[in-house]
Design an enzyme around this catalytic site. Structure first.
Site, PDB file in Angstrom:
ATOM      1  N   GLU A  77       0.802  -1.216   0.000  1.00  0.00           N
ATOM      2  CA  GLU A  77       0.000   0.000   0.000  1.00  0.00           C
ATOM      3  C   GLU A  77       0.840   1.273   0.000  1.00  0.00           C
ATOM      4  OE1 GLU A  77      -2.468  -0.711   3.400  1.00  0.00           O
ATOM      5  OE2 GLU A  77      -3.964  -1.835   2.242  1.00  0.00           O
ATOM      6  N   GLU A 108       7.657 -21.951   7.625  1.00  0.00           N
ATOM      7  CA  GLU A 108       8.136 -21.061   8.681  1.00  0.00           C
ATOM      8  C   GLU A 108       9.223 -21.686   9.544  1.00  0.00           C
ATOM      9  OE1 GLU A 108       5.495 -21.396  12.593  1.00  0.00           O
ATOM     10  OE2 GLU A 108       4.352 -20.588  10.896  1.00  0.00           O
TER      11      GLU A 108
END
Length: 265
Positions: A77, A108
Site C-alpha cells: 500500500e 516457517e
C-alpha cells in the site's frame, strides 16, 4: 506463551451470534490500549528507520502466515498511497508468494530461508528488516533477523509475547502483549489486529518523516482510479482555489497533487 493461553471465554459453541460478536468486540477493544503501551518502542524503531531511509535504505518485513500477509499488505500500500517506488518497502512471507493465499506447510520452520529471500533483493547495511511474529518464536523470522543484524542491517520486530526469541534477535523490538485470544491460540484475531495497527503507525510515520505528506494530504498518491482522481482534484481545488476543470488540467499535466500545486506556487 500468553498468545497460547486459554481464552477468557468458554463454551463458545453455546453462545448466540449476538453474544459471540459482543464478546469478540470486547476483546478487540483492549488492543489499542496494548499498542499504546508500546509507543516508546515504536518511536525508537521509527526514528532509526527514518535516518537510514534518508540515506537510501529500504524497509523489509519478514513473517509467516498471518504475520507475513500483514507485512505484505502494508508494503503493497505504500506505492499507491505515497508515490514511492515498489522496491522501497518490501514484504516477504515464508513459503513465497503462494503462501499469501494458501498455507505452505513447514515453510516457517526453516531458519535459513528468510536470509535467502532477502538476498534476492541484494540487501545492504542501510536497509531495515522488521520481523513480524505473534508468537515470537518463528524460526524463519529469527534466522532472518540474526543474519540481517550480522550483515549490519537495522533490525526490529513486532511480537505479542514478552521476552521472545524474535525480540532478542532484534535491536529494536516492539512487544504488544494483547493477552489470550477469544478462540484460544487464534492469533489472527487480537494479535493480528495489534500487528496491523503497529504497521500502520510505522509506515505512516516513516512516510510523513520522509516528506510524503503535505499538511494532512497524500500529495504523492498515484491516481490509479476514479476515486483517487476525484480526491486529487478536490485537493488541488482547495489548495489553489481553482476550478475543477483547472485542477484536472494541472493533474493531467503534472501527474500528481504535489506537482500540480508546486507548479502554481
Amino acid at each position: 506463551m500468553i498468545t497460547e493461553t486459554t481464552s477468557h471465554y468458554d463454551h463458545l459453541e453455546t453462545m448466540s451470534v449476538g453474544e459471540l460478536l459482543t464478546n469478540i468486540n470486547k476483546e478487540d477493544q483492549t488492543v489499542p490500549l496494548s499498542v499504546e503501551k508500546a509507543i516508546p518502542q515504536i518511536e525508537a524503531l521509527v526514528t532509526q528507520i527514518v535516518a537510514r531511509m534518508k540515506e537510501g535504505g529500504r524497509l523489509f518485513y519478514i513473517g509467516a502466515g498471518t504475520s507475513g500477509r500483514l507485512g505484505i499488505v502494508d508494503a503493497s500500500e505504500c506505492p499507491p498511497t505515497y508515490g514511492v517506488p515498489h522496491d522501497l518497502v518490501i514484504g516477504l512471507i515464508a513459503g513465497g508468494d503462494g503462501a499469501i493465499r494458501k498455507a505452505v506447510e513447514f515453510a516457517e520452520d526453516d531458519p535459513e530461508q528468510a536470509w535467502k529471500d532477502l538476498q534476492v533483493y541484494h540487501i545492504e547495511a542501510l536497509d531495515t528488516v522488521i520481523g513480524i511474529a505473534a508468537s515470537g518464536r518463528t524460526p524463519y523470522v529469527i534466522g532472518g533477523l540474526n543474519q540481517a543484524r550480522a550483515a549490519g542491517c537495522l533490525t526490529g520486530c513486532i511480537v505479542c509475547n514478552p521476552g521472545s526469541a524474535v525480540a532478542q534477535a532484534a535491536e529494536f523490538p516492539v512487544e504488544v502483549v494483547v493477552g489470550p485470544e477469544f478462540v484460544t491460540g487464534s492469533t489472527r484475531m487480537k494479535a493480528g489486529t495489534a500487528q496491523k495497527l503497529v504497521l500502520n503507525m510505522i509506515s505512516t510515520s516513516v512516510m510523513i518523516q520522509l516528506g510524503r505528506v503535505k499538511g494532512n494530504k497524500m500529495v504523492d498518491m498515484q491516481l490509479t482510479n476514479i476515486k483517487l482522481q476525484d480526491r486529487a482534484a478536490k485537493m488541488v481545488m482547495s489548495e489553489l482555489g481553482v476550478s475543477r476543470e483547472k485542477a484536472e488540467e494541472l493533474l493531467a499535466k503534472y501527474g500528481n497533487v504535489r506537482g500540480a500545486i508546486e507548479a502554481q506556487q
